[in-house]
Design an enzyme around this catalytic site. Sequence first.
Site, PDB file in Angstrom:
ATOM      1  N   ASP A 106       0.842  -1.201   0.000  1.00  0.00           N
ATOM      2  CA  ASP A 106       0.000   0.000   0.000  1.00  0.00           C
ATOM      3  C   ASP A 106       0.878   1.254   0.000  1.00  0.00           C
ATOM      4  OD1 ASP A 106      -2.180  -1.670   0.209  1.00  0.00           O
ATOM      5  OD2 ASP A 106      -2.314  -1.477   2.397  1.00  0.00           O
TER       6      ASP A 106
HETATM    7  N1  URA Z   1      -1.260  -5.935   3.862  1.00  0.00           N
HETATM    8  C1  URA Z   1      -1.749  -4.680   3.891  1.00  0.00           C
HETATM    9  O1  URA Z   1      -2.770  -4.415   4.483  1.00  0.00           O
HETATM   10  N2  URA Z   1      -1.045  -3.722   3.252  1.00  0.00           N
HETATM   11  C2  URA Z   1       0.119  -3.959   2.605  1.00  0.00           C
HETATM   12  O2  URA Z   1       0.702  -3.029   2.061  1.00  0.00           O
HETATM   13  C3  URA Z   1       0.601  -5.269   2.590  1.00  0.00           C
HETATM   14  C4  URA Z   1      -0.107  -6.248   3.238  1.00  0.00           C
END
Ligand code: URA
Length: 246
Positions: A106
């Site tokens: 993310d």
């Molecule tokens: N899980 C999440 O919620 N975000 C990420 O970036 C990776 C795994």
Amino acid sequence: MSLLRLDKIISDMGFASRRDVKTLIKNGRVLLNGSPAPSGDIKCDPYKSIIEVKGERLIYRQYRYIMMNKPAGYICAARDSRERTVMELLDERSKRQKLFTVGRLDKDTEGLLIITNDGDYAHKIISPKSNIIKRYYAKVAGELGPEDILKVRSGLVLGDGTRCLPAELVILSSAVESECEIAISEGKYHQVKRMLASLGKPVTYLKRLSIGGLMLDDSLDLGASRELTEEERALTLLSALNGQIN
Ligand code: URA
């Protein structure tokens, strides 16, 4: 290795765009085995030929495997009209190569990210069949307790009814804001955040620490990257293979 067009070799290595390569060759700035290259469409073995571009020796590598310590604020995409992408953090030559991220983190997540131009490799790592284990460090709002460990271990059901595979939660500290490590073998959208939110402990900080046997090199500053070693690349493939067997 089969023979490749000289202009393709030079642009694939990110030395210049295909159009600019033409100009470089016309201006005698590309040497092939010591002599000015006559044209871009001449074919040569990129591993055996001595290619020099603007005085610099070109070392051909068909594939790149890069480890990045992703900072928050960048999205995992090749390009985007509004957001900054992790590709903008690479050196100029790498930026010109057709690289992509192996899976995604993310925008606000930090940590281990693999960037490559090898589609087969990426597929092996992110394929759900590989069950490769990704380990994250998280800070969450709220206290974590032994009941959370058991819930994660038995397979959480997310808010929308999605069932997660059993995962491992290790509590590092428990207070108003708690710290934990969580290891998952899937890659659902926002998975870690949704898992911890389903326990009533929203994530306030998230960092990926490892993918299979590959650990984030903690000498890499945020935003910095380096090539994977051959051993590290093999380790990720081995982790993917083990996941398929188990
Ligand atoms: N899980 C999440 O919620 N975000 C990420 O970036 C990776 C795994």
